[in-house]
Design an enzyme around this catalytic site. Structure first.
Site, PDB file in Angstrom:
ATOM      1  N   ILE A   1       0.840  -1.202   0.000  1.00  0.00           N
ATOM      2  CA  ILE A   1       0.000   0.000   0.000  1.00  0.00           C
ATOM      3  C   ILE A   1       0.876   1.253   0.000  1.00  0.00           C
ATOM      4  O   ILE A   1       1.877   1.314   0.711  1.00  0.00           O
ATOM      5  CB  ILE A   1      -0.872   0.020   1.276  1.00  0.00           C
ATOM      6  CG1 ILE A   1      -1.693  -1.259   1.388  1.00  0.00           C
ATOM      7  CG2 ILE A   1      -1.748   1.266   1.339  1.00  0.00           C
ATOM      8  CD1 ILE A   1      -2.109  -1.585   2.807  1.00  0.00           C
ATOM      9  N   CYS A   2       0.463   2.261  -0.782  1.00  0.00           N
ATOM     10  CA  CYS A   2       1.072   3.588  -0.692  1.00  0.00           C
ATOM     11  C   CYS A   2      -0.034   4.619  -0.902  1.00  0.00           C
ATOM     12  O   CYS A   2      -1.211   4.296  -0.804  1.00  0.00           O
ATOM     13  CB  CYS A   2       2.234   3.755  -1.684  1.00  0.00           C
ATOM     14  SG  CYS A   2       1.735   3.881  -3.408  1.00  0.00           S
ATOM     15  N   HIS A   3       0.322   5.843  -1.236  1.00  0.00           N
ATOM     16  CA  HIS A   3      -0.675   6.907  -1.381  1.00  0.00           C
ATOM     17  C   HIS A   3      -1.549   6.724  -2.619  1.00  0.00           C
ATOM     18  O   HIS A   3      -2.779   6.700  -2.523  1.00  0.00           O
ATOM     19  CB  HIS A   3       0.019   8.268  -1.407  1.00  0.00           C
ATOM     20  CG  HIS A   3      -0.910   9.421  -1.564  1.00  0.00           C
ATOM     21  ND1 HIS A   3      -1.800   9.791  -0.583  1.00  0.00           N
ATOM     22  CD2 HIS A   3      -1.106  10.280  -2.590  1.00  0.00           C
ATOM     23  CE1 HIS A   3      -2.502  10.834  -1.010  1.00  0.00           C
ATOM     24  NE2 HIS A   3      -2.104  11.141  -2.218  1.00  0.00           N
TER      25      HIS A   3
ATOM     26  N   GLY B   1      -0.507   4.368  -5.382  1.00  0.00           N
ATOM     27  CA  GLY B   1      -0.277   3.082  -6.035  1.00  0.00           C
ATOM     28  C   GLY B   1       1.017   2.954  -6.813  1.00  0.00           C
ATOM     29  O   GLY B   1       1.366   1.866  -7.252  1.00  0.00           O
TER      30      GLY B   1
ATOM     31  N   MET C   1      -4.045   4.349  -1.047  1.00  0.00           N
ATOM     32  CA  MET C   1      -4.937   4.820   0.010  1.00  0.00           C
ATOM     33  C   MET C   1      -6.028   5.745  -0.524  1.00  0.00           C
ATOM     34  O   MET C   1      -7.133   5.766   0.011  1.00  0.00           O
ATOM     35  CB  MET C   1      -4.147   5.535   1.109  1.00  0.00           C
ATOM     36  CG  MET C   1      -3.418   4.605   2.049  1.00  0.00           C
ATOM     37  SD  MET C   1      -4.498   3.430   2.909  1.00  0.00           S
ATOM     38  CE  MET C   1      -5.532   4.540   3.873  1.00  0.00           C
TER      39      MET C   1
END
Length: 105
Positions: free
Chosen positions: A62-64, A66, A91
């Site tokens: 997961i990141c901000h 993708g 996210m």
């Protein structure tokens, strides 16, 4: 590299064998919310902390948005993590999906 949608992730989190959630954002980004139960290992530290990432279960990265998680997912796949998946849209997509009883804490 395989991806998973926020809705599919919500379903798997309610299942019998929920995935390991690897959040690769920087610590200061976590104030924007995180998925409950996720483990934060910033992208630049993942390879030196591989001992914390299980090989025997599905791993969702997961990141901000993708992008970073896609990079880390590809790297994990190359290192033998065959069950690593990228959270499509990161996210932002997770927070944009209808809640289904879960929320981004």
């Amino acid at each position: 590299m395989q991806s998973i949608s926020p809705e599919e992730l919500r379903l798997r989190l309610r299942g019998d064998a929920p995935p390991y959630l690897l959040d690769v954002r920087e610590v200061e980004e976590l104030s924007d919310g995180a998925i409950s139960g996720s483990v934060n290992i910033p992208m630049g530290e993942v390879e030196e902390r591989l001992n914390e990432v299980p090989r025997d279960r599905e791993v969702v990265v997961i990141c901000h948005l993708g992008g970073r998680s896609a990079y880390v997912t590809k790297r994990l796949n190359a290192l033998g993590y065959d069950r690593a998946l990228n959270l499509h849209g990161g996210m932002e997509a997770w927070k944009g999906e209808p809640p289904s009883g879960e929320r981004a804490d």
